[in-house]
Design a protein around this motif. Structure first.
Motif, PDB file in Angstrom:
ATOM      1  N   PHE A  35       0.835  -1.197   0.000  1.00 29.18           N
ATOM      2  CA  PHE A  35       0.000   0.000   0.000  1.00 29.18           C
ATOM      3  C   PHE A  35       0.876   1.255   0.000  1.00 29.18           C
ATOM      4  O   PHE A  35       2.014   1.247   0.485  1.00 29.18           O
ATOM      5  CB  PHE A  35      -0.868   0.054   1.271  1.00 29.18           C
ATOM      6  N   TYR A  37       0.064   5.006   1.620  1.00 30.89           N
ATOM      7  CA  TYR A  37      -0.845   5.843   2.373  1.00 30.89           C
ATOM      8  C   TYR A  37      -0.311   7.271   2.357  1.00 30.89           C
ATOM      9  O   TYR A  37       0.895   7.513   2.344  1.00 30.89           O
ATOM     10  CB  TYR A  37      -0.961   5.365   3.826  1.00 30.89           C
ATOM     11  N   LEU A  47      -5.715   5.981   2.373  1.00 28.48           N
ATOM     12  CA  LEU A  47      -5.139   5.095   1.376  1.00 28.48           C
ATOM     13  C   LEU A  47      -5.036   5.802   0.033  1.00 28.48           C
ATOM     14  O   LEU A  47      -5.962   6.473  -0.395  1.00 28.48           O
ATOM     15  CB  LEU A  47      -6.014   3.843   1.220  1.00 28.48           C
ATOM     16  N   ARG A  50      -3.329   0.460  -3.667  1.00 24.55           N
ATOM     17  CA  ARG A  50      -2.937  -0.848  -3.165  1.00 24.55           C
ATOM     18  C   ARG A  50      -2.533  -1.753  -4.321  1.00 24.55           C
ATOM     19  O   ARG A  50      -2.964  -1.545  -5.453  1.00 24.55           O
ATOM     20  CB  ARG A  50      -4.082  -1.498  -2.383  1.00 24.55           C
TER      21      ARG A  50
ATOM     22  N   SER B  95     -10.078  -2.143  10.147  1.00 21.40           N
ATOM     23  CA  SER B  95     -10.250  -2.725   8.821  1.00 21.40           C
ATOM     24  C   SER B  95     -11.334  -3.775   8.883  1.00 21.40           C
ATOM     25  O   SER B  95     -11.657  -4.312   9.945  1.00 21.40           O
ATOM     26  CB  SER B  95      -8.942  -3.305   8.281  1.00 21.40           C
ATOM     27  N   THR B 104      -9.989  -6.186   1.066  1.00 19.66           N
ATOM     28  CA  THR B 104      -8.898  -5.439   0.429  1.00 19.66           C
ATOM     29  C   THR B 104      -7.821  -5.064   1.431  1.00 19.66           C
ATOM     30  O   THR B 104      -6.825  -4.485   1.059  1.00 19.66           O
ATOM     31  CB  THR B 104      -9.446  -4.161  -0.214  1.00 19.66           C
ATOM     32  N   GLU B 106      -7.597  -2.727   3.444  1.00 19.22           N
ATOM     33  CA  GLU B 106      -7.375  -1.299   3.647  1.00 19.22           C
ATOM     34  C   GLU B 106      -7.624  -0.954   5.101  1.00 19.22           C
ATOM     35  O   GLU B 106      -8.586  -1.416   5.711  1.00 19.22           O
ATOM     36  CB  GLU B 106      -8.299  -0.479   2.757  1.00 19.22           C
TER      37      GLU B 106
END
Lengths: 115, 118
Positions: A35, A37, A47, A50, B95, B104, B106
């Protein structure tokens, strides 16, 4: 143990130009997520983009794209048409898909956008 | 949808005092993280919860730090007694961790609590 390295503490880019932020990582795992960020000054981390390790195609999100080189364990972020709002700290992160599923962050790169 | 909430936003205490931070994750998110971010550094994971169980607390200084997540929803992080080196921003993130695939991974971050220990 996995590690994430960002070797550029600070970068500058002229507005409307392109900049690339570097990230390398070390892992013995074959499946993981990476990722980028963004943390603007005094604002929440969000974010940017990804990448799943099993996908060969590089991820893109509007003006943001990555260059994912799995064999080289490299994951750079390219910002095209830089805008003043892109000024922030950028963190590269690794997310294991095994074991404790730990998230590991790099030390960050501060991006300055010059008008 | 409401984001990750944290309070207080700022806290100043003297060394050897105690302090507590609160975090309410996004509704339905199973995983909750507490990070310590020292100025100029990346976030360091202190503790990770999956629902109300601890998944990883290997970097939590357990002699002075404690955390709990009752009922698998909100969480508190406590420092007792505080040291000067605890001055940092404490970030909470959550998350989804959807079972059955499709996650995902994230993380959604709260605004953080800036702690100053004098």
């Amino acid at each position: 143990a996995q590690t994430v390295t960002q070797s550029q503490p600070e970068m500058s880019v002229q507005e409307a130009e392109t900049v690339t932020l570097s990230c390398t990582y070390d892992t013995s795992e074959s499946d993981y997520y990476l990722f980028w960020y963004k943390q603007p000054p005094s604002r929440q981390m969000i974010l940017v983009i990804r990448q799943e390790a099993y996908k060969q195609q590089n991820a893109t999100e509007n003006r943001f794209s990555v260059n994912f080189q799995k064999a080289a364990k490299s994951f750079s972020l390219k910002i095209s048409d830089s805008q003043l709002g892109d000024a922030a700290m950028y963190f590269c992160a690794y997310r294991s898909l095994s074991g404790t599923y730990k998230y590991i962050f790099g030390t960050g790169t501060r991006l300055k956008v010059l008008a | 949808e409401a984001g990750v909430a944290q309070s207080p936003r700022y806290k100043i205490i003297e060394k050897r005092q105690s302090v507590a931070f609160w975090c309410n994750p996004i509704s339905g998110h199973a995983t909750l993280y507490w990070y310590q971010q020292i100025l100029g550094q990346g976030p360091k994971l202190l503790i990770q919860f999956q629902n109300n169980g601890v998944v990883d607390d290997s970097q939590l200084p357990k002699d002075r730090f404690s955390a709990e997540r009752l009922k698998g929803v909100d969480s508190t992080l406590k420092i007792q007694p505080a040291k000067l080196e605890d001055s940092a921003v404490y970030l909470c993130a959550s998350s989804l961790s959807r079972s059955g695939g499709g996650d995902t991974y994230e993380q959604y971050f709260g605004p953080g609590t800036r702690l100053t220990v004098t």
